[in-house]
Design an enzyme around this catalytic site. Structure first.
Site, PDB file in Angstrom:
ATOM      1  N   ASP A 117      64.595 -31.140 -69.673  1.00 28.87           N
ATOM      2  CA  ASP A 117      64.561 -31.272 -71.132  1.00 28.87           C
ATOM      3  C   ASP A 117      65.856 -30.791 -71.796  1.00 28.87           C
ATOM      4  O   ASP A 117      65.989 -30.851 -73.013  1.00 28.87           O
ATOM      5  CB  ASP A 117      63.342 -30.525 -71.694  1.00 28.87           C
ATOM      6  CG  ASP A 117      62.749 -31.210 -72.913  1.00 28.87           C
ATOM      7  OD1 ASP A 117      63.044 -32.404 -73.127  1.00 28.87           O
ATOM      8  OD2 ASP A 117      62.006 -30.550 -73.662  1.00 28.87           O
ATOM      9  N   LYS A 133      70.176 -32.024 -77.092  1.00 28.40           N
ATOM     10  CA  LYS A 133      69.015 -31.131 -76.930  1.00 28.40           C
ATOM     11  C   LYS A 133      69.133 -30.366 -75.611  1.00 28.40           C
ATOM     12  O   LYS A 133      69.152 -30.965 -74.541  1.00 28.40           O
ATOM     13  CB  LYS A 133      67.714 -31.952 -76.955  1.00 28.40           C
ATOM     14  CG  LYS A 133      66.450 -31.152 -76.630  1.00 28.40           C
ATOM     15  CD  LYS A 133      65.187 -32.020 -76.701  1.00 28.40           C
ATOM     16  CE  LYS A 133      63.934 -31.258 -76.258  1.00 28.40           C
ATOM     17  NZ  LYS A 133      62.712 -32.105 -76.255  1.00 28.40           N
ATOM     18  N   LYS A 172      51.418 -28.265 -72.367  1.00 24.57           N
ATOM     19  CA  LYS A 172      51.368 -29.558 -71.674  1.00 24.57           C
ATOM     20  C   LYS A 172      50.406 -29.491 -70.495  1.00 24.57           C
ATOM     21  O   LYS A 172      50.212 -28.420 -69.931  1.00 24.57           O
ATOM     22  CB  LYS A 172      52.766 -29.895 -71.114  1.00 24.57           C
ATOM     23  CG  LYS A 172      53.780 -30.338 -72.130  1.00 24.57           C
ATOM     24  CD  LYS A 172      55.087 -30.711 -71.428  1.00 24.57           C
ATOM     25  CE  LYS A 172      56.161 -31.074 -72.433  1.00 24.57           C
ATOM     26  NZ  LYS A 172      55.834 -32.258 -73.238  1.00 24.57           N
ATOM     27  N   ASP A 229      54.607 -28.550 -79.152  1.00 21.82           N
ATOM     28  CA  ASP A 229      55.292 -29.344 -78.132  1.00 21.82           C
ATOM     29  C   ASP A 229      56.321 -30.296 -78.752  1.00 21.82           C
ATOM     30  O   ASP A 229      57.119 -30.896 -78.045  1.00 21.82           O
ATOM     31  CB  ASP A 229      54.258 -30.126 -77.310  1.00 21.82           C
ATOM     32  CG  ASP A 229      54.808 -30.608 -75.983  1.00 21.82           C
ATOM     33  OD1 ASP A 229      55.918 -30.178 -75.614  1.00 21.82           O
ATOM     34  OD2 ASP A 229      54.121 -31.401 -75.306  1.00 21.82           O
ATOM     35  N   GLU A 273      59.063 -29.629 -80.104  1.00 25.70           N
ATOM     36  CA  GLU A 273      60.027 -28.540 -80.320  1.00 25.70           C
ATOM     37  C   GLU A 273      61.468 -29.033 -80.353  1.00 25.70           C
ATOM     38  O   GLU A 273      62.325 -28.405 -80.967  1.00 25.70           O
ATOM     39  CB  GLU A 273      59.860 -27.478 -79.234  1.00 25.70           C
ATOM     40  CG  GLU A 273      60.597 -27.739 -77.904  1.00 25.70           C
ATOM     41  CD  GLU A 273      60.198 -29.033 -77.209  1.00 25.70           C
ATOM     42  OE1 GLU A 273      59.051 -29.486 -77.403  1.00 25.70           O
ATOM     43  OE2 GLU A 273      61.032 -29.601 -76.482  1.00 25.70           O
ATOM     44  N   ARG A 330      62.859 -31.560 -81.808  1.00 25.41           N
ATOM     45  CA  ARG A 330      63.303 -31.907 -83.168  1.00 25.41           C
ATOM     46  C   ARG A 330      63.557 -30.652 -83.993  1.00 25.41           C
ATOM     47  O   ARG A 330      64.350 -30.678 -84.936  1.00 25.41           O
ATOM     48  CB  ARG A 330      62.276 -32.833 -83.822  1.00 25.41           C
ATOM     49  CG  ARG A 330      60.921 -32.220 -83.990  1.00 25.41           C
ATOM     50  CD  ARG A 330      59.846 -33.252 -84.232  1.00 25.41           C
ATOM     51  NE  ARG A 330      59.467 -33.989 -83.025  1.00 25.41           N
ATOM     52  CZ  ARG A 330      58.585 -34.974 -82.996  1.00 25.41           C
ATOM     53  NH1 ARG A 330      57.983 -35.383 -84.087  1.00 25.41           N
ATOM     54  NH2 ARG A 330      58.293 -35.578 -81.862  1.00 25.41           N
TER      55      ARG A 330
HETATM   56  N1  BES Z   1      60.398 -33.006 -74.008  1.00 21.06           N
HETATM   57  C1  BES Z   1      59.311 -33.731 -74.532  1.00 21.06           C
HETATM   58  C2  BES Z   1      59.486 -35.245 -74.441  1.00 21.06           C
HETATM   59  C3  BES Z   1      59.504 -35.835 -73.056  1.00 21.06           C
HETATM   60  C4  BES Z   1      58.372 -36.424 -72.549  1.00 21.06           C
HETATM   61  C5  BES Z   1      60.665 -35.876 -72.313  1.00 21.06           C
HETATM   62  C6  BES Z   1      58.394 -37.006 -71.301  1.00 21.06           C
HETATM   63  C7  BES Z   1      60.673 -36.451 -71.060  1.00 21.06           C
HETATM   64  C8  BES Z   1      59.545 -37.025 -70.556  1.00 21.06           C
HETATM   65  C9  BES Z   1      59.110 -33.379 -76.014  1.00 21.06           C
HETATM   66  O1  BES Z   1      59.448 -32.092 -76.360  1.00 21.06           O
HETATM   67  C10 BES Z   1      57.669 -33.564 -76.325  1.00 21.06           C
HETATM   68  O2  BES Z   1      56.880 -32.804 -75.820  1.00 21.06           O
HETATM   69  N2  BES Z   1      57.343 -34.584 -77.111  1.00 21.06           N
HETATM   70  C11 BES Z   1      56.009 -34.883 -77.464  1.00 21.06           C
HETATM   71  C12 BES Z   1      55.931 -34.904 -78.961  1.00 21.06           C
HETATM   72  C13 BES Z   1      54.536 -34.982 -79.488  1.00 21.06           C
HETATM   73  C14 BES Z   1      53.855 -33.639 -79.357  1.00 21.06           C
HETATM   74  C15 BES Z   1      54.580 -35.408 -80.914  1.00 21.06           C
HETATM   75  C16 BES Z   1      55.668 -36.259 -76.902  1.00 21.06           C
HETATM   76  O3  BES Z   1      56.488 -37.159 -76.987  1.00 21.06           O
HETATM   77  O4  BES Z   1      54.576 -36.385 -76.341  1.00 21.06           O
HETATM   78 ZN    ZN Z   2      60.867 -31.163 -75.196  1.00 21.93          ZN
HETATM   79 MN    MN Z   3      57.840 -30.745 -76.078  1.00 23.78          MN
END
Ligand code: BES
Ligand code: ZN
Ligand code: MN
Length: 496
Positions: free
Chosen positions: A287, A264, A276, A346, A348, A350
């Site tokens: 990220d 990713k 966020k 958010d 994104e 996946r």
């Molecule tokens: N990049 C984030 C995940 C992340 C969170 C990486 C904290 C490093 C530290 C990802 O894109 C994301 O925002 N995931 C969300 C998904 C949710 C909206 C289903 C998450 O895990 O909160």
């Molecule tokens: Zn992300």
């Molecule tokens: Mn995200």
């Protein structure tokens, strides 16, 4: 950083600092410690018998030599004999570098004697990795401190008894792997306004040219022509154009099914319309850690001349809110043909991975491994000491677990039972991009699984482990480069 194996006795090696491990409970100087004891007129023995150096993991003691041989001997406790692993060696070398930095010493030596039953190649590789990882720092955007100038350790000699060929091969491999991991850390550390998708692609292209990998970069026009609308959807709210980076190592026979690494490469994740909260958002420059690790791993694979066909694939986008951004409720058409309802913009990672994995699956890989800072949920589940591991093939999962143990980048498997997949059912599209708060790392993995076709596949959620506070002796606060060396080890393990 220059790393070399020197076939010589530690006590006669000319060096400003010689670091030696001491196993817990060592009561008298034997073997290499015995030689050092003689060379120091009994100082090593007195350090042990006095109880000042007991070999516990936090124990550290400096002794001073004479006008020849090592000027300083740094005794470092490494804990119980049965627990001495390659990770202990990595940390030993890292501690030696940190001690040298404090003293203003640029060239050091690490002894591999007295480390128990570890193999020669493995321990030399670990020492080289630990030293070279420790010495790295990210300095390019910061003026040097005039008051307290820092010391960069620039050369490490590795010494110790054993098979010189194996020790030398291990040292060189460790140096190459650490160089690659440090390259990944540099890319990670660069902020979102520097390390944009096009910058990451340009860096991958430059690296590929210097080590002899084939490289193809898809721009947005090409992404659209291929049908990679999930990658494009994530980028559509940003002025920065998306890229897909494809790196190829042709080390195997023509026609041999490739091993595929996917990472990713989200250059900055603001969350998009599902914005966020501000606290800690700056960390979302990390990220793209999975992508950086894949680019780094491909560099090492080329430099080590790995005899396998390996393809690295990195989808790269920036996720921002704007008037053109993808919205909750939008349905996008993926490369695999499945439609996805975007419930939360958010989620994104996946989306960009869906297209990258589908692209990889079309190459009929022998196996495919992806890594991604995918979910906050994995940090809740496993904390910062394990990568969340998922997969659709038990043998492949075992291979990745093993590579994680060998490299000190440990993984823990989480389940992907069909009950979880139901959380992704959508009223409007083939599936939706989130499965709710419960088991969010697992439903994210189930989402990815929909796009790998028939491929044997494993997924590493590195959100809790790709960067951190630097509480490991060979790391610093910031990007950790994880899982670069795990990926390299996994690929190498398939050729042994
Ligand atoms: N990049 C984030 C995940 C992340 C969170 C990486 C904290 C490093 C530290 C990802 O894109 C994301 O925002 N995931 C969300 C998904 C949710 C909206 C289903 C998450 O895990 O909160
Ligand atoms: Zn992300
Ligand atoms: Mn995200």
């Amino acid at each position: 950083m220059q790393v070399r194996y020197v076939d010589t006795a530690p006590q006669s090696h000319e060096t400003e600092l010689l670091a030696c491990g001491v196993i817990q409970g060592t009561e008298s100087p034997e073997g290499a410690l015995g030689d050092l004891d003689k060379a120091t007129g009994g100082a090593v023995g007195r350090a042990l018998t006095s109880g000042d150096m007991r070999g516990r993991k936090a124990d550290q003691l400096m002794l001073y030599g004479g006008d020849s041989g090592p000027r300083r001997i740094l005794l470092l406790g490494i804990g119980k004999a049965d627990d001495v692993s390659t990770e202990v060696v990595r940390r030993l070398a890292g501690r030696a570098v940190r001690a040298a930095e404090k003293l203003g010493i640029e060239g050091i030596t690490v002894s591999l004697d007295g480390l128990g039953a570890l193999g020669d190649e493995a321990k030399a590789q670990a020492a080289a990795e630990g030293a070279a990882l420790a010495a790295w720092r990210f300095q390019e955007l910061k003026a040097p401190d005039e008051e307290e100038p820092t010391t960069d350790v620039s050369s490490v000699d590795i010494v110790g008894a054993g098979d010189p060929d194996a020790l030398s091969t291990g040292s060189m491999a460790g140096a190459a792997i650490a160089r690659a991991e440090n390259f990944a850390r540099t890319l990670q550390s660069r902020p979102g306004n520097v390390a944009t998708p096009s910058h990451i692609a340009a860096e991958a292209e430059r690296m590929a040219g210097s080590v002899g990998l084939d490289v193809t970069i898809f721009d947005e026009k090409r992404l659209a022509a291929e049908g990679m609308h999930a990658i494009l959807a994530v980028s559509q709210g940003s002025e920065e154009e998306a890229r897909l980076i494809v790196l190829e190592n042709h080390g195997g026979k023509k026609g041999d099914a490739p091993l595929i690494l996917v990472g990713k490469g989200l250059s900055f994740d603001a969350g998009g319309i599902s914005l966020k909260p501000p606290a800690g958002m700056e960390d979302m420059k990390y990220d793209m850690s999975g992508g950086a690790a894949v680019i780094g791993a491909m560099q090492a694979i080329a430099e080590l001349g790995v005899k396998a066909n390996v393809v690295g694939i990195v989808p790269s986008s920036e996720n921002l809110p704007s008037g053109t951004a993808v919205k909750p409720g939008d349905v996008i058409q993926t490369l695999a043909g499945k439609t996805v309802e975007v419930i939360n913009t958010d989620a994104e990672g996946r989306l960009i991975l869906a297209d990258a994995l589908a692209y990889g699956a079309r190459m009929n890989p022998a196996a495919m491994v992806d890594c991604a800072t995918l979910t906050g949920g994995v940090v809740v589940a496993l904390g910062r000491h394990a990568v969340g591991l998922f997969g659709n093939d038990p043998d492949l999962v075992d291979e990745v677990l093993e590579a994680g143990e060998t490299t000190g980048q440990r993984c823990w498997e989480l389940p992907m039972w069909s009950e979880y997949r139901k959380q992704l059912d959508s009223t409007t599209a083939d599936l939706q991009n989130i499965g709710g708060r419960e088991g969010s790392s697992i439903t994210a993995a189930c989402f990815l699984a929909e796009f790998v076709g028939e491929a044997k596949w494993a997924h590493l959620d590195i959100a809790g482990t790709a960067y951190g506070d630097g509480d490991v002796p060979y790391l610093r606060k910031g990007g950790y480069g994880l899982p670069t060396r795990l990926l390299v080890e996994w690929v190498r393990s398939r050729t042994r």
